[in-house]
Structures are given as C-alpha cells and as structure tokens.
Design a protein around this motif. Structure first.
Motif, short mmCIF file in Angstrom:
data_model
loop_
_atom_site.label_atom_id
_atom_site.label_comp_id
_atom_site.label_asym_id
_atom_site.label_seq_id
_atom_site.Cartn_x
_atom_site.Cartn_y
_atom_site.Cartn_z
N TYR A 9 15.03 -14.80 24.54
CA TYR A 9 15.58 -14.60 25.88
C TYR A 9 16.66 -13.52 25.88
O TYR A 9 16.76 -12.73 26.82
N ILE A 10 17.48 -13.51 24.84
CA ILE A 10 18.53 -12.48 24.76
C ILE A 10 17.91 -11.10 24.62
O ILE A 10 18.32 -10.14 25.28
N LEU A 11 16.87 -11.00 23.78
CA LEU A 11 16.17 -9.72 23.62
C LEU A 11 15.51 -9.29 24.93
O LEU A 11 15.52 -8.11 25.30
N ALA A 12 14.92 -10.26 25.64
CA ALA A 12 14.28 -9.96 26.92
C ALA A 12 15.30 -9.47 27.94
O ALA A 12 15.07 -8.48 28.64
N ALA A 13 16.45 -10.15 28.02
CA ALA A 13 17.50 -9.74 28.96
C ALA A 13 18.01 -8.34 28.63
O ALA A 13 18.21 -7.51 29.54
N ALA A 14 18.22 -8.07 27.34
CA ALA A 14 18.65 -6.75 26.94
C ALA A 14 17.62 -5.68 27.29
O ALA A 14 17.96 -4.57 27.71
N SER A 15 16.35 -6.03 27.16
CA SER A 15 15.27 -5.10 27.51
C SER A 15 15.28 -4.78 29.00
O SER A 15 15.09 -3.63 29.40
N PHE A 16 15.53 -5.79 29.83
CA PHE A 16 15.59 -5.56 31.27
C PHE A 16 16.74 -4.63 31.65
O PHE A 16 16.59 -3.75 32.51
N TRP A 22 17.27 3.23 31.84
CA TRP A 22 16.41 4.36 31.51
C TRP A 22 15.57 4.81 32.70
O TRP A 22 15.24 5.99 32.80
N MET A 23 15.24 3.90 33.60
CA MET A 23 14.45 4.31 34.76
C MET A 23 15.27 5.06 35.80
O MET A 23 14.74 5.54 36.79
N SER A 24 16.56 5.19 35.58
CA SER A 24 17.41 5.94 36.50
C SER A 24 17.26 7.44 36.33
O SER A 24 17.78 8.22 37.13
N ARG A 31 10.01 5.52 29.17
CA ARG A 31 10.60 4.63 28.16
C ARG A 31 11.12 3.35 28.81
O ARG A 31 11.00 2.25 28.26
N GLY A 32 11.72 3.50 30.01
CA GLY A 32 12.24 2.34 30.72
C GLY A 32 11.15 1.36 31.11
O GLY A 32 11.32 0.14 31.00
N VAL A 33 10.04 1.88 31.58
CA VAL A 33 8.91 1.02 31.95
C VAL A 33 8.39 0.26 30.73
O VAL A 33 8.12 -0.95 30.80
N ILE A 34 8.26 0.96 29.61
CA ILE A 34 7.73 0.32 28.40
C ILE A 34 8.65 -0.78 27.90
O ILE A 34 8.20 -1.89 27.58
N ILE A 38 7.96 -4.83 27.53
CA ILE A 38 8.20 -5.58 26.29
C ILE A 38 9.10 -6.77 26.57
O ILE A 38 8.88 -7.89 26.07
N GLY A 39 10.15 -6.54 27.38
CA GLY A 39 11.05 -7.63 27.73
C GLY A 39 10.35 -8.76 28.45
O GLY A 39 10.58 -9.94 28.15
N MET A 40 9.45 -8.41 29.38
CA MET A 40 8.72 -9.46 30.09
C MET A 40 7.78 -10.20 29.16
O MET A 40 7.62 -11.43 29.27
N LEU A 41 7.16 -9.50 28.23
CA LEU A 41 6.29 -10.16 27.25
C LEU A 41 7.08 -11.16 26.42
O LEU A 41 6.63 -12.29 26.18
N LEU A 42 8.27 -10.75 25.97
CA LEU A 42 9.13 -11.67 25.20
C LEU A 42 9.50 -12.89 26.03
O LEU A 42 9.51 -14.02 25.52
N ALA A 43 9.80 -12.67 27.31
CA ALA A 43 10.18 -13.79 28.17
C ALA A 43 9.02 -14.76 28.35
O ALA A 43 9.20 -15.98 28.29
N VAL A 44 7.82 -14.24 28.57
CA VAL A 44 6.65 -15.10 28.78
C VAL A 44 6.32 -15.87 27.50
O VAL A 44 6.07 -17.09 27.54
N VAL A 45 6.31 -15.17 26.36
CA VAL A 45 6.00 -15.84 25.08
C VAL A 45 7.03 -16.92 24.79
O VAL A 45 6.69 -18.05 24.39
N GLY A 46 8.31 -16.59 24.99
CA GLY A 46 9.36 -17.57 24.75
C GLY A 46 9.21 -18.81 25.61
O GLY A 46 9.43 -19.94 25.15
#
Length: 458
Positions: A9-16, A22-24, A31-34, A38-46
């Motif tokens: 969850y911490i990794l996912a939050a950091a990814s968001f 980066w999307m700014s 890179r921001g989209v990717i 990844i963050g959403m994948l971590l959140a779903v798996v967790g």
C-alpha cells in the motif's frame, strides 16, 4: 502475509503521487501513466491477498466483465472522444463507490463515524454518477449542449440537495430506518442530473475536472468507512488534484465556480445577422500555401475543430515541411482549447509533434507581434478578441491567445458558426484575416500538396 500489505500500500501510494507529479509535464507524462498503472496493480494485488477475501469466484467474473468493456473502449475509442470516455470513467467509479457504500449499509447498518463516512461517500457517489453521465451525453451530443434553465432553478437544486443531506443525517442518527435509504439515493441521483443541465458546452472542461474531484472525495470517504488508508490517500489525491485543475480551468476562462455551476454560460447564438452583414476574406489552399511558403515564423493554433477532423497528423506533416524550409513553426496551446484540460497536447503528442514546439499561452502571446502567419485550426472562443476589448461580452476578461496581433491570420473553419460560447468572433472580420472554409484535415492536406508543388516548381 499480513506484513506485506502495508508495504504494498505504501508503494502504491508513492506511485500515485509520482504519477501526478510526472503527468504535469508532457515530457514525463508517459512515465507518469506507467507508474500510476503499477501503483494500481500493487493496490489490487495487495487487496486480493487480504485474509478477508475468502472466495475469488465473483471477483474473477467481475474482472472478466470489466475487461470485456474496458479493453475495447481503450483500443477503439478515438482520441477525440477522450473527454466523453473520461466522463464515463468518472460515472463508473462513482457508481461503484456508491454501490459499495449501499451494500455496507444494508450489511452492517453501522453507527457513528463509519455511518457518516458512508453517507458522504454515497451522496458524492450517486450525484457524481448521474452528473458524469449527463456530461457524457452533452459531450457526445446526444443531449442538448446549450444550458437548460428555468426560473427558480438554483433554489430547486439547492432544495433537493438540502433534502438529501437532511435524509442522510436522519440515517446517521437512526440507521435502522431503511425506508429512508431509497429516498436518499433518489434525491442524490436527481441532484446530479439537475446540477449539469444548466451548464453549457463551454464549461464542460471545468465540469469534468470538478466531477473528477467529487469521485476522488467519494473514494476517500469510502476509505474512512472501511479503514483503508490507501483509499484515503488515493481518493484525497484524486479529489485535491481535480479541484486544483478546476481552479486552473476557471482562471483560464476568467470565471468562478458560481459562474460555472449557476451561470448558464454557453447559450448558442440562434441568429448572427451582424455576421451575415459583415464581409470576410477567404482564400484557397493554393493561396494559403504561397503565404506560408514566404513566411519566416508560423504559429499554429489548434482547437476542437482540429480534434473533430482528426487533422493532427496532417498538421505535423505541414509543420515538418515548413521546418525543413527554414521556417520557425510552433504550436500555441490554450489551457481550455478542446473539451478537456490538455486535450490539444494529447492529440499533438499522438501525432509525434515534438514537445518543445508546444508552447503554453503565457509564453506564446509575446511572440504573436513577431509572427508572420498565425494558422488557426478549428479554435474559436480562445482566440476571440471580444474577451480583451468588449467589456459586455460573455467571455470578457477570459485570457486568450493574442492571434489578432499576428501579421497575417488564416483560419480553417467549416462555417461562420460561433463556438461554445455562442458569440461572434471579430477575429474573422479583420482585414488581415483569411478564412479557409472546409474540413480541417482536407484543407491542411491541400496546403501540404500545394507546398510540395511550390517546392517542385522552384
């Protein structure tokens, strides 16, 4: 296994957080989209690995149904329909949050803080669902784009919202009164519809950003209800970024939230007697090519007409031809050109236009007096001098691109019809303006063909 969840969850939050940062910038947006994916994948798996999940049958079925809908949308929906897709995504996310809240209410009928969070979540979720679907309908033009208003409308809307809040408070105080819940849900859904019908097409970019904020706040409230810290963080990021973006959009149009939500801006002008009586100068693709061939500095101003015609690839081809001949070519980007924030950037990036040629309004405006040719492709209100010089204009004070300061102006447009704001554009009647009537993609193709002919002849 439980010790892994906080790390994921911490990794996912950091990814968001990194995704938003980066999307700014266009150069780091991919890179921001990717990293966001990844963050959403971590959140779903967790979440799926939690001990509370005892069966994956229905989750797998939902996954298949969602994929069957989402994958075709991602592959086959044209870039011009991204605003509609965004509104539809907001609707789906908000409805999911509202239904989860409803299921939790009927399952546990909680009290206290949890019930407060559920009511906030469902109120925002239901109204965002119907509001987003209304926005989708307006953007897709299956609903009237002009505002639908009537006397006392704001009082009716406010009254329905207050009733929904009162019923929500009654449910917080007495969750066992289940007969109140359908009333609460219907009032919330109806308010979402009434919130959007008085808003015209000109304000849809701001509305989309605002609905994004509502959906995020609904998810954050759901996080409080379920004691899920990642939902709280992700929802807060979504809510705050959407709100900030809406503020930026309002500033770009010189409008306040009250103007957007209650101003009924965007009424389409039904008659243009003044426009009919005023002469305009038109030109052919051959004449336009000759003017561009003799220029030293060209600024291309894209608008929604470019998006509709899918002319971005031909524009890049035109830009490359002019650049090879030593002509300086840049693209002027207005914050609200198109139907959503960054719409022009996305379309031009799709056509592989270099990022360093996309110049924001504040940076390009000082360049127009030194511009030989300003080529406007389907842009209207964002280049209308009335915003600068007519105090009584509906768009008075709106920051615009100073196209009127260029030495020569060429406007590719299908007709003299007004833009989203529904007002005439004085730019079209200047002595130095040439109207290039026709489909943007076809006309640019004609200019490219003529430029190649000029090069062959020389």
């Amino acid at each position: 296994m439980e010790s892994i969840f906080p790390a994921l969850y911490i990794l996912a939050a950091a990814s968001f957080i990194l995704a938003i940062k980066w999307m700014s910038s266009p150069s780091t947006a991919r890179r921001g989209v990717i990293i966001g994916e990844i963050g959403m994948l971590l959140a779903v798996v967790g979440t799926l690995l939690r001990a509370e999940v005892v069966s994956y049958q229905w989750i797998f079925i939902a996954f298949l149904i969602g994929s069957a809908i989402g994958v075709p949308i991602a592959y086959y929906m044209p870039m011009t329909a991204v605003p509609q897709r965004t509104a539809f995504s907001h609707a789906c996310g908000a409805l999911a949050a509202a239904l989860i809240g409803a299921a939790e209410y009927y399952r546990q009928m909680p009290h206290g803080v949890v019930m407060i969070a559920l009511i906030v979540e469902m109120l925002l979720g239901f109204l965002t669902f119907t509001a987003s679907m209304m926005a989708f309908g307006k953007l897709q033009e299956v609903l009237p784009q002009r505002p639908i208003t009537y006397r006392g409308q704001n009082f009716v809307n406010l009254g329905i919202f207050i009733l929904a809040v009162i019923v929500g408070i009654a449910l917080i105080l007495s969750p066992e009164r289940t007969w109140l819940f359908p009333i609460f849900a219907v009032l919330s859904l109806v308010f979402g519809v009434l919130l959007i019908i008085p808003i015209g097409g000109a304000d849809m970019p701001t509305v989309i950003a605002l609905l994004n904020s509502y959906a995020g706040l609904s998810a954050s409230a759901m996080g409080f209800a379920f004691d899920n810290k990642l939902l709280i963080v992700a929802g807060a990021l979504d809510g705050s970024s959407g709100f900030i973006l809406a503020v930026i959009m309002c500033k770009a149009m010189n409008r306040s939230f009250s103007n957007v939500l209650f101003g009924a801006f965007g009424t389409i002008q039904t008659t243009t007697k003044q426009a009919v009586a005023r002469p305009v100068r038109s030109a052919s693709a051959e004449e336009a090519a000759e003017i561009l061939h003799s220029a030293r500095k060209v600024v291309i101003v894209p608008g929604y007409g470019m998006a509709v015609a899918q002319a971005q690839h031909k524009l890049r081809e035109l830009s490359d031809i002019l650049t090879k001949r030593g002509i300086e070519v840049t693209f002027a980007i207005h914050p609200v050109a198109g139907r959503m924030p960054g719409h022009m950037n996305v379309l031009l990036a799709e056509a592989d236009v270099p990022y360093d040629r996309l110049i924001e309004m504040e940076d390009i405006n000082p360049e127009f007096p030194r511009t030989d040719v300003a080529l406007v492709i389907g842009a209207n209100d964002v280049v209308n001098p009335a915003a600068r010089f007519e105090k009584n204009s509906p768009i008075a004070g709106m920051p615009i691109l100073n196209v009127f300061e260029a030495q020569t102006i060429m406007v590719i447009k299908r007709s003299m019809n007004p833009g989203f704001a529904g007002i005439d554009n004085d730019l079209y009647y200047l002595d130095k303006t040439l109207m290039l009537f026709g489909d943007a993609k076809s006309f640019v193709s004609g200019i490219v063909k003529e430029l190649n002919a000029v090069a062959a002849g020389s």
